[in-house]
Design a protein around this motif. Structure first.
Motif, PDB file in Angstrom:
ATOM      1  N   LEU A 148       0.894  -1.156  -0.056  1.00  0.00           N
ATOM      2  CA  LEU A 148       0.048   0.062  -0.033  1.00  0.00           C
ATOM      3  C   LEU A 148       0.744   1.322   0.224  1.00  0.00           C
ATOM      4  CD1 LEU A 148      -2.929  -0.822   2.536  1.00  0.00           C
ATOM      5  CD2 LEU A 148      -2.813  -0.676  -0.121  1.00  0.00           C
ATOM      6  N   ALA A 149       1.951   1.161   0.555  1.00  0.00           N
ATOM      7  CA  ALA A 149       2.883   2.450   0.891  1.00  0.00           C
ATOM      8  C   ALA A 149       3.407   2.740  -0.494  1.00  0.00           C
ATOM      9  CB  ALA A 149       3.880   2.370   1.596  1.00  0.00           C
ATOM     10  N   GLY A 150       3.873   1.633  -1.398  1.00  0.00           N
ATOM     11  CA  GLY A 150       4.250   1.952  -2.859  1.00  0.00           C
ATOM     12  C   GLY A 150       3.242   2.486  -3.664  1.00  0.00           C
ATOM     13  N   LEU A 151       2.157   1.960  -3.528  1.00  0.00           N
ATOM     14  CA  LEU A 151       0.941   2.646  -4.387  1.00  0.00           C
ATOM     15  C   LEU A 151       0.507   3.955  -3.889  1.00  0.00           C
ATOM     16  CD1 LEU A 151      -1.626   2.260  -6.302  1.00  0.00           C
ATOM     17  CD2 LEU A 151      -2.943   1.207  -4.524  1.00  0.00           C
ATOM     18  N   ALA A 152       0.629   4.285  -2.509  1.00  0.00           N
ATOM     19  CA  ALA A 152       0.279   5.668  -1.962  1.00  0.00           C
ATOM     20  C   ALA A 152       1.439   6.691  -2.686  1.00  0.00           C
ATOM     21  CB  ALA A 152       0.323   5.693  -0.398  1.00  0.00           C
ATOM     22  N   ARG A 197      -9.123   0.500  -1.595  1.00  0.00           N
ATOM     23  CA  ARG A 197     -10.047   0.846  -2.567  1.00  0.00           C
ATOM     24  C   ARG A 197      -9.751   2.243  -2.758  1.00  0.00           C
ATOM     25  NH1 ARG A 197     -14.731   3.423  -1.121  1.00  0.00           N
ATOM     26  NH2 ARG A 197     -15.285   3.060   1.044  1.00  0.00           N
ATOM     27  N   GLN A 198     -10.368   3.051  -3.686  1.00  0.00           N
ATOM     28  CA  GLN A 198     -10.555   4.579  -3.526  1.00  0.00           C
ATOM     29  C   GLN A 198     -11.797   4.915  -4.410  1.00  0.00           C
ATOM     30  OE1 GLN A 198      -6.446   5.082  -5.620  1.00  0.00           O
ATOM     31  NE2 GLN A 198      -6.530   7.181  -4.568  1.00  0.00           N
ATOM     32  N   PRO A 199     -12.594   5.871  -4.085  1.00  0.00           N
ATOM     33  CA  PRO A 199     -13.773   6.294  -4.575  1.00  0.00           C
ATOM     34  C   PRO A 199     -13.344   6.886  -6.039  1.00  0.00           C
ATOM     35  CG  PRO A 199     -13.833   6.885  -2.272  1.00  0.00           C
ATOM     36  CD  PRO A 199     -12.550   6.511  -2.678  1.00  0.00           C
ATOM     37  N   ILE A 200     -14.345   6.739  -6.951  1.00  0.00           N
ATOM     38  CA  ILE A 200     -13.999   7.383  -8.506  1.00  0.00           C
ATOM     39  C   ILE A 200     -14.704   8.474  -8.357  1.00  0.00           C
ATOM     40  CG2 ILE A 200     -14.556   7.024 -10.694  1.00  0.00           C
ATOM     41  CD1 ILE A 200     -14.312   3.811 -10.219  1.00  0.00           C
ATOM     42  N   GLY A 259      -6.063   9.277  -1.430  1.00  0.00           N
ATOM     43  CA  GLY A 259      -6.154   8.468  -0.287  1.00  0.00           C
ATOM     44  C   GLY A 259      -6.653   7.184  -0.321  1.00  0.00           C
ATOM     45  N   LEU A 260      -6.054   6.084   0.188  1.00  0.00           N
ATOM     46  CA  LEU A 260      -6.322   4.747   0.084  1.00  0.00           C
ATOM     47  C   LEU A 260      -7.091   4.093   1.402  1.00  0.00           C
ATOM     48  CD1 LEU A 260      -2.851   3.224  -1.083  1.00  0.00           C
ATOM     49  CD2 LEU A 260      -4.839   4.014  -2.646  1.00  0.00           C
ATOM     50  N   ILE A 261      -8.142   3.529   0.887  1.00  0.00           N
ATOM     51  CA  ILE A 261      -9.104   3.212   1.908  1.00  0.00           C
ATOM     52  C   ILE A 261      -8.785   1.500   2.250  1.00  0.00           C
ATOM     53  CG2 ILE A 261     -11.402   2.529   2.923  1.00  0.00           C
ATOM     54  CD1 ILE A 261     -12.153   4.929   1.046  1.00  0.00           C
ATOM     55  N   PRO A 262      -8.078   1.146   3.160  1.00  0.00           N
ATOM     56  CA  PRO A 262      -7.840  -0.451   3.261  1.00  0.00           C
ATOM     57  C   PRO A 262      -9.146  -1.318   3.439  1.00  0.00           C
ATOM     58  CG  PRO A 262      -6.563   0.766   4.902  1.00  0.00           C
ATOM     59  CD  PRO A 262      -7.410   1.722   4.310  1.00  0.00           C
TER      60      PRO A 262
END
Length: 141
Positions: free
Chosen positions: A15-19, A65-68, A90-93
């Motif tokens: 997740l850190a890499g995606l963020a 997930r992330q809202p579109i 922002g990422l929602i685990p």
């Protein structure tokens, strides 16, 4: 009724890499929001922007997930129109869920989407993806 997308996050390990990738200027649209550019335009656009999210698969595990927010047309140097999926920062685990590899993106119904993790646990140090999946499969997470 909202529909979601599921997409592989190629090249990220956690997740850190995606963020971190989403803070890169190449990953942002003109408005500063993160976006994912894809060749195909989703046919179910109205359902996606009516509360849908993109669910990210990292290393074979659906982790967040992330809202579109909306879909924008993007034209690069080659002039070919593409779809820019503009995302809320922002990422929602979510509950870690194993996923097999696939190409492109797929629709994900709300009934099949994993639940969000408890907000009180969002600051926990993440477990390795394979361990998270194993624990979720036996009902521990």
């Amino acid at each position: 009724m909202a529909i979601n997308l599921i997409k592989l996050s190629v090249g990220t390990h956690d997740l850190a890499g995606l963020a971190k990738w989403q803070t890169n200027a190449r990953a942002k649209g003109p408005d500063g929001n993160p976006r994912h550019v894809t060749r195909m335009w989703p046919k179910r656009e109205a359902e996606l922007i009516d509360g849908g999210s993109i669910y990210w698969v990292v290393k074979g595990v659906l982790l967040c997930r992330q809202p579109i927010l909306r879909l924008d047309e993007v034209r690069r140097a080659d002039g070919i129109p593409r779809c820019g999926i503009v995302l809320k920062p922002g990422l929602i685990p979510v509950a870690p869920t194993a996923r097999r590899p696939f190409q492109g993106w797929r629709y994900l119904t709300p009934e099949d989407a994993p639940v969000d993790l408890d907000p009180a646990r969002r600051d926990d140090v993440p477990l390795p993806p394979k361990l998270s999946v194993a624990l979720a499969e036996i009902g521990v997470l």
